[in-house]
Design an enzyme around this catalytic site. Structure first.
Site, mmCIF file in Angstrom:
data_model
loop_
_atom_site.group_PDB
_atom_site.id
_atom_site.type_symbol
_atom_site.label_atom_id
_atom_site.label_comp_id
_atom_site.label_asym_id
_atom_site.label_seq_id
_atom_site.Cartn_x
_atom_site.Cartn_y
_atom_site.Cartn_z
ATOM 1 N N THR A 173 -35.808 52.615 -106.240
ATOM 2 C CA THR A 173 -35.792 51.611 -105.665
ATOM 3 C C THR A 173 -36.196 51.851 -104.568
ATOM 4 O OG1 THR A 173 -33.461 51.340 -104.911
ATOM 5 C CG2 THR A 173 -33.621 50.789 -107.085
ATOM 6 N N ASP B 56 -33.540 58.994 -117.287
ATOM 7 C CA ASP B 56 -32.940 58.043 -118.717
ATOM 8 C C ASP B 56 -31.968 58.796 -119.232
ATOM 9 O OD1 ASP B 56 -31.634 56.699 -120.617
ATOM 10 O OD2 ASP B 56 -33.081 55.086 -120.961
ATOM 11 N N ALA C 14 -23.425 55.971 -112.927
ATOM 12 C CA ALA C 14 -24.099 56.013 -113.911
ATOM 13 C C ALA C 14 -23.581 55.277 -115.286
ATOM 14 C CB ALA C 14 -25.784 56.167 -114.416
ATOM 15 N N ALA C 15 -23.903 53.492 -115.502
ATOM 16 C CA ALA C 15 -23.418 53.302 -116.574
ATOM 17 C C ALA C 15 -23.052 51.602 -116.371
ATOM 18 C CB ALA C 15 -21.706 53.115 -116.401
ATOM 19 N N THR D 136 -12.204 53.888 -114.894
ATOM 20 C CA THR D 136 -11.869 52.397 -115.035
ATOM 21 C C THR D 136 -10.337 52.160 -115.336
ATOM 22 O OG1 THR D 136 -12.794 50.184 -115.396
ATOM 23 C CG2 THR D 136 -12.895 52.057 -117.112
ATOM 24 N N TYR E 105 -15.926 47.870 -122.481
ATOM 25 C CA TYR E 105 -16.397 48.632 -121.032
ATOM 26 C C TYR E 105 -14.746 49.709 -121.338
ATOM 27 C CZ TYR E 105 -16.920 49.731 -116.172
ATOM 28 O OH TYR E 105 -17.073 50.145 -115.349
ATOM 29 N N LYS F 83 -15.581 54.245 -121.632
ATOM 30 C CA LYS F 83 -15.502 54.750 -119.991
ATOM 31 C C LYS F 83 -14.092 56.118 -120.837
ATOM 32 C CE LYS F 83 -17.205 54.705 -116.561
ATOM 33 N NZ LYS F 83 -18.057 54.992 -116.542
#
Length: 316
Positions: free
Chosen positions: A37, A56, A79-80, A122, A146, A150
């Site tokens: 970016t 990737d 990354a997620a 999380t 999600y 995880k």
């Protein structure tokens, strides 16, 4: 002593904050994401120790090539596909990115002798909290796609630790917030409306009590987990240990931005206005305090104040 750290998801909101913190203390950083970016490219111009890499995690050959070319000594895995609503909308992609991507990462670590990874996990892995404050031993029964992806990544890490000697450390966060949060979520939606002179009313969910941690505290906790020489545990809560309500957030925004018209109504909180939340609460941070020396610097008011100040300072 400086290290060469691979950061996955390095162009993301939390990922780039971790990259900046590592560079600031003198580490070399291999910043891996789907694309380089402008923000990463700009960092590269100012920091010769930064190497942006386009790859990737879902593509095994690309992961192997990154490890072979850059020889990292440790990994921070951010990354997620992040968030309950987003993962629910793309469940197959969420599984491939969050779980399969993690397995590819662990496999590459095994092949190249990289031992430690700090995985950003999380509170969603717990599902419904059974108490107002819970520790890391709370049962993990996720109620969201999600959380499920995880938790699968956590368990794969445990197998790789047991079978191959990897050290997969899970930092479980809870509602991280701060300047430039890329999702339309509390407190961002309140702050944006208040500073624009508009109004925002949360139709349901104002009485949800949930731990909310400022991004700088999250980054500090991740680095402490990365640096600890010997870990007795593979999971830590990096949060605040408090559970203010969403209405508390709105009240603080009104106090900090005079005239702000941000309000809430009670009821079940909905992610993306569609997916009911699991029961929440606070994350007990005693283990992180004792084992890592973690000490959050931002209570809710100070964190929202920093978020408001940063938004006001943005050009335009």
């Amino acid at each position: 002593m400086s290290q060469r750290i691979l950061v996955t998801g390095a162009a993301g909101w939390l990922g780039i904050a971790i990259v900046k913190a590592l560079l600031a203390r003198g580490d070399e950083v291999v910043a891996l994401d789907l694309r380089v970016t402008p923000a990463l490219a700009g960092l590269k111009q100012r920091h010769p120790g930064l190497t942006p890499v386009e790859a990737d995690l879902g593509e095994w050959s690309q992961v192997i090539d990154a490890f072979k070319a850059h020889e990292p000594q440790a990994v921070v895995h951010t990354a997620a596909i992040v968030g309950v609503a987003l993962a629910a909308d793309v469940p197959i992609k969420a599984m491939r990115v969050n779980t399969e991507g993690s397995v590819n990462l662990f496999e590459a670590m095994r092949h190249f002798g990289v031992r430690r990874v700090v995985h950003i996990s999380t509170e969603e892995t717990y599902g419904d909290f059974t108490a107002q404050i819970i520790d890391e031993n709370h049962p993990q029964r996720p109620t969201s796609i999600y959380g499920l992806t995880k938790l699968a990544a956590e368990h794969y890490g445990r197998v790789y630790a047991d079978r191959h000697g990897l050290e997969c450390i899970n930092v479980r966060t809870c509602w991280v917030y701060g300047p430039d949060l890329p999702r339309a979520r509390v407190p961002k939606v309140f702050v944006d409306a208040a500073l624009a002179g508009g109004s925002y009313h949360l139709r349901t969910g104002g009485d949800l009590a949930v731990d909310q941690v400022y991004i700088d505290d999250t980054v500090a906790g991740v680095l402490l987990a990365l640096d600890k020489q010997h870990h007795r545990f593979d999971a830590y809560h990096i949060a605040t240990g408090q559970a203010p309500t969403i209405d508390d957030v709105a009240r603080i925004v009104r106090e900090l931005v005079p005239g702000a018209n941000v309000t809430t109504a009670p009821g079940w909180y909905l992610h993306g206005d569609r997916y009911p939340t699991a029961r929440k609460g606070a994350l007990d941070i005693s283990r992180a305090r004792k084992e890592l020396g973690y000490a959050p610097q931002y209570d809710l008011r100070r964190g929202i104040e920093a978020t408001v100040q940063a938004a006001r300072a943005m050009p335009g």
